[in-house]
Design an enzyme around this catalytic site. Structure first.
Site, PDB file in Angstrom:
ATOM      1  N   SER A  61      -7.772 -18.584 -16.392  1.00 16.80           N
ATOM      2  CA  SER A  61      -7.166 -17.385 -15.804  1.00 16.80           C
ATOM      3  C   SER A  61      -8.214 -16.539 -15.101  1.00 16.80           C
ATOM      4  CB  SER A  61      -6.466 -16.560 -16.889  1.00 16.80           C
ATOM      5  OG  SER A  61      -5.442 -17.299 -17.501  1.00 16.80           O
ATOM      6  N   SER A 111      -3.298 -14.179 -18.634  1.00 17.14           N
ATOM      7  CA  SER A 111      -3.512 -15.164 -19.693  1.00 17.14           C
ATOM      8  C   SER A 111      -2.476 -16.264 -19.538  1.00 17.14           C
ATOM      9  CB  SER A 111      -3.385 -14.520 -21.074  1.00 17.14           C
ATOM     10  OG  SER A 111      -3.305 -15.496 -22.096  1.00 17.14           O
ATOM     11  N   SER A 128      -1.497 -18.735 -21.496  1.00 15.71           N
ATOM     12  CA  SER A 128      -0.625 -18.865 -22.663  1.00 15.71           C
ATOM     13  C   SER A 128       0.044 -17.550 -23.051  1.00 15.71           C
ATOM     14  CB  SER A 128      -1.420 -19.387 -23.860  1.00 15.71           C
ATOM     15  OG  SER A 128      -2.382 -18.419 -24.267  1.00 15.71           O
ATOM     16  N   ARG A 153      -6.711 -24.469 -16.832  1.00 11.29           N
ATOM     17  CA  ARG A 153      -7.558 -24.785 -15.679  1.00 11.29           C
ATOM     18  C   ARG A 153      -6.777 -25.482 -14.572  1.00 11.29           C
ATOM     19  NH1 ARG A 153      -8.782 -28.336 -19.791  1.00 11.29           N
ATOM     20  NH2 ARG A 153      -8.712 -30.570 -19.325  1.00 11.29           N
ATOM     21  N   GLU A 188     -14.931 -29.253 -18.601  1.00 16.23           N
ATOM     22  CA  GLU A 188     -13.670 -29.447 -19.306  1.00 16.23           C
ATOM     23  C   GLU A 188     -12.980 -30.765 -18.977  1.00 16.23           C
ATOM     24  OE1 GLU A 188     -11.074 -26.055 -20.118  1.00 16.23           O
ATOM     25  OE2 GLU A 188     -12.345 -24.875 -18.795  1.00 16.23           O
ATOM     26  N   HIS A 215     -34.288 -15.735  -5.967  1.00 15.33           N
ATOM     27  CA  HIS A 215     -35.153 -14.727  -6.578  1.00 15.33           C
ATOM     28  C   HIS A 215     -35.566 -15.106  -7.998  1.00 15.33           C
ATOM     29  CE1 HIS A 215     -34.603 -11.709  -3.347  1.00 15.33           C
ATOM     30  NE2 HIS A 215     -33.441 -12.332  -3.197  1.00 15.33           N
ATOM     31  N   LYS A 242     -11.593 -22.472 -31.557  1.00 11.65           N
ATOM     32  CA  LYS A 242     -10.563 -21.451 -31.734  1.00 11.65           C
ATOM     33  C   LYS A 242     -10.012 -21.492 -33.159  1.00 11.65           C
ATOM     34  CE  LYS A 242      -8.983 -21.391 -26.912  1.00 11.65           C
ATOM     35  NZ  LYS A 242      -7.852 -21.702 -26.012  1.00 11.65           N
TER      36      LYS A 242
END
Length: 426
Positions: free
Chosen positions: A129, A171, A173, A223, A308, A324, A419
């Site tokens: 997201s 989001s 989900s 994704r 992923e 830089h 998770k």
């Protein structure tokens, strides 16, 4: 080869160029048992534990074959793709142009209050997201008169309060805990709020408070919904008159994506398919993707897709910032950098001229240190097309890299396990 650096071409060249070795010659890369690099001119055969074989025309170019520890993978073997791809990630990638167009059209009819006097926009989201928000922020940078901040965390910045701040909670989900926390903070701070999701707790909370909820139909991985996460935001900004109407730009971008897609689909053999050949040269390498301006978030997207989809290591860098600091880190550890890395430079006609020069000179500096590099150019006639043709290319490339490694491109077991562990600890 240029001054010790290796530049791998993944575009087609003529049979005559193949014979003469002109115009971005191909190389055959072999990684021996200890993974020390061996490079030979195109057309020569290399016997090794692991090899990527390539040449320049259909007459000389066999199907890209990867041999690693006895495993044989032909990137033209569509039956094998179906065996590995258990949840049809390929179908999601094939449908990306249509998804982007659908998101734009859907965003024209979803509920939206007559909001005025918005002074700043915060888009709260994570993962798939958030990348749509990154792409949106980069695209409207020169179009919108208000700052756009992508927020990947709990809470909100202290300055985000009152009706002058629009917070978009995005989001896939609807259950992302960081995004839900940002949503609650926006409520407490009196911000204007809009939710974008497929449902879940975010839709429930927004509905409870009578706030606009933009839901979209998507059952796959977040994704794979990048067309929705970007296209809906683009429609929102247009309808709020923060940017001009983007209908023609969307149409041109989708057309450009579909045109290039004919060459990138799995049905296109390796000789005609640059995404397959780029995937081949990434195997067993730590990949870095560089982009500037509009293409900075595209570089981030490529990194995330390699992670992923292919379950492989990758990083991203932004130009001019990389000049830089990152540019100084091309010397050590020498034994690791040269054989085991590949830096891809994303370019487009819409690049700032100084960033284009920086990209070319940075790549040259990498090659002078013996580092592997390549360049990929966006297609189409508009900045939006340049952005989205490269997103499409990167998605296909990451998919073919997954096939080369022999992994299912959809499941993300490591993320799900994390998770679960986080939830178990409260």
């Amino acid at each position: 080869m240029t001054n010790g650096g290796l530049s791998y071409g993944a575009q087609e060249c003529s049979e005559e160029e193949a014979r003469l070795g002109n115009s971005r010659p191909f190389f055959t890369l072999s990684l021996e048992s200890q993974y020390s690099p061996v490079v030979q001119k195109s057309g020569e055969c290399v016997a090794a534990d692991f090899a990527v074989k390539s040449a320049c025309s259909s007459k000389y170019f066999p199907a890209l074959v990867l041999e690693r520890l006895g495993v044989h993978m032909n990137l033209d073997d569509l039956a094998r793709f179906k065996e590995l791809d258990s949840q049809d990630m390929l179908g999601q990638i094939n449908g990306l142009p249509d998804q982007l167009n659908l998101a734009w059209q859907l965003g024209q009819s979803l509920p939206l209050p007559e909001w005025k006097n918005i002074r700043q926009v915060v888009i709260a989201g994570m993962g798939g997201s958030a990348i749509g928000a990154d792409l949106l922020a980069a695209y409207v940078f020169s179009l919108a008169p208000v700052p756009v901040v992508v927020h990947r965390d709990y809470g909100l910045p202290r300055w985000a309060h009152g009706e002058e701040t629009l917070v978009v909670a995005s989001s896939h989900s609807g259950n992302t805990e960081e995004t839900l926390d940002a949503f609650d903070a926006a409520l407490s701070n009196g911000c204007r709020l809009l939710a974008i999701c497929t449902g879940g707790e975010l839709a429930r909370r927004a509905g409870k408070h009578g706030l606009p909820v933009w839901t979209f139909p998507h059952a796959g991985q977040p994704r794979a919904a990048v067309g929705f996460s970007f296209g809906l935001l683009l429609a929102l900004f247009s309808r709020l008159s923060l940017i001009p109407d983007q209908s023609s730009a969307i149409g041109e971008a989708v057309t450009a994506m579909q045109a290039w897609q004919e060459q990138l689909r799995p049905e296109s053999p390796t000789v005609h398919n640059p995404a397959k050949r780029y995937a081949g040269q990434l195997v067993e390498r730590w990949v870095t993707v560089m982009g500037a301006g509009l293409l900075a978030p595209v570089a981030r997207r490529w990194k995330g897709q390699i992670n992923e989809v292919a379950k492989a290591a990758a990083t991203f860098e932004f130009l001019p910032e990389a000049d830089h600091n990152t540019l100084a880190g091309t010397l050590n550890p020498e034994d690791l950098l040269m054989p085991h890395t590949m830096t891809l430079f994303l370019r487009a006609p819409s690049d700032h001229p100084r960033n284009r020069l920086r990209s070319d000179l940075t790549r040259q500096a990498f090659m002078l240190e013996g580092l592997n590099t390549d360049v990929i150019d966006g297609r189409g006639n508009s900045p939006l097309a340049h952005m989205w043709t490269l997103i499409l290319f990167g998605d296909y490339m990451a998919y073919y890299l997954a096939m080369a490694y022999g992994v299912d491109p959809t499941p993300v077991t490591a993320l799900e396990n994390f998770k679960k562990a986080l939830k178990e600890r409260g």
